[in-house]
Design an enzyme around this catalytic site. Structure first.
Site, mmCIF file in Angstrom:
data_model
loop_
_atom_site.group_PDB
_atom_site.id
_atom_site.type_symbol
_atom_site.label_atom_id
_atom_site.label_comp_id
_atom_site.label_asym_id
_atom_site.label_seq_id
_atom_site.Cartn_x
_atom_site.Cartn_y
_atom_site.Cartn_z
ATOM 1 N N SER A 102 80.109 27.704 3.789
ATOM 2 C CA SER A 102 79.454 28.799 3.365
ATOM 3 C C SER A 102 80.361 29.525 2.018
ATOM 4 O O SER A 102 80.305 28.798 1.157
ATOM 5 C CB SER A 102 79.127 30.048 4.389
ATOM 6 O OG SER A 102 78.103 30.744 3.836
ATOM 7 N N ASP A 165 68.868 25.785 7.776
ATOM 8 C CA ASP A 165 69.601 26.759 7.477
ATOM 9 C C ASP A 165 68.843 28.033 7.201
ATOM 10 O O ASP A 165 67.927 28.179 6.381
ATOM 11 C CB ASP A 165 70.616 26.518 6.215
ATOM 12 C CG ASP A 165 71.778 27.505 5.955
ATOM 13 O OD1 ASP A 165 71.351 28.597 6.202
ATOM 14 O OD2 ASP A 165 72.849 27.017 5.765
ATOM 15 N N HIS A 192 73.288 26.827 10.016
ATOM 16 C CA HIS A 192 74.492 27.033 8.758
ATOM 17 C C HIS A 192 75.656 26.980 9.376
ATOM 18 O O HIS A 192 76.725 27.506 9.060
ATOM 19 C CB HIS A 192 74.012 28.775 8.504
ATOM 20 C CG HIS A 192 75.102 29.298 7.515
ATOM 21 N ND1 HIS A 192 74.691 28.885 6.186
ATOM 22 C CD2 HIS A 192 76.082 29.984 7.269
ATOM 23 C CE1 HIS A 192 75.562 29.390 5.314
ATOM 24 N NE2 HIS A 192 76.057 30.267 5.986
#
Length: 216
Positions: A102, A165, A192
């Protein structure tokens, strides 16, 4: 002991030392850059699992080390704080592989834009602020990306993308991988990467390393 025997003993000692040094040199340093708000890092997502996996798997333990630490500024992940931390505290260099998740994925790419690393593996990566004020405040999106420089500074690039996601649209992840000229490993049911394990990660890293070694 004669002079000749001393010479032989010294030679054997030097060979033994060289063999030990060679084995140590073969170990590749992995550095994990976590996602925003992921602290304590060892209790977040797949991070602690990865540390245990490398420690308990004899093959991985022989080939890799992992630097897994809490990062400063974990809730804004500002570029001005994270990149110097990766460079100075974690000592990322041309022998290191950066693993980013991320916000950490973005930091990996920006780091490789400035410094040489062996490779980058990013999970749920993106190259714009996604319309989010906190992402804008991080500073990663203040300047255009130099994808060519990232490619020049890395031997390989792997992107992991989750089609489901809910934070980073799959189209953004695919574009990021394409811009990086990276191998994109897509999970049709993946999110995610808020997962406790991630078996595919080390498999893909080893594949990338083996392919890189075959080319040299």
């Amino acid at each position: 002991m004669s002079a000749g025997a001393n010479t032989i003993a010294a030679t054997r000692h030097q060979i033994s030392s060289n063999n030990i040094n060679d084995k140590m040199k073969k170990k590749i340093k992995l550095i994990l850059l976590p996602g925003m708000g992921c602290c304590p890092v060892k209790e977040s997502n797949f991070y602690g699992w990865l540390e245990t996996k490398i420690r308990t798997d004899a093959h991985l333990r022989e080939r890799f080390t992992l630097d897994l630490r809490d990062f400063p500024d974990p809730h804004l992940c500002r570029q001005s704080i994270w990149l110097p931390f990766v460079r100075d505290a974690l000592a990322a260099d041309e022998h290191s592989i950066l693993i980013g998740h991320s916000s950490g994925a973005v930091a990996c790419a920006r780091y490789a834009e400035k410094y040489k690393v062996k490779g980058i593996c990013v999970c749920a990566g993106y190259d714009d602020d996604l319309g989010d004020a906190t992402e804008r405040a991080s500073g990663y999106f203040d300047t255009p990306w130099d994808y060519r420089k990232i490619q020049e500074n890395t031997q390989f690039r792997v992107c992991f993308a989750g089609a489901r996601d809910h934070l980073v649209p799959i189209d953004v992840q695919r574009r990021f991988a394409k811009n990086l000229d990276a191998k994109c490993v897509e999970f049709p049911e993946g999110g995610h990467f808020f997962t406790p394990t991630f078996e595919e990660l080390m498999r893909e890293i080893e594949k990338a390393l083996d392919e890189t070694e075959d080319e040299t």
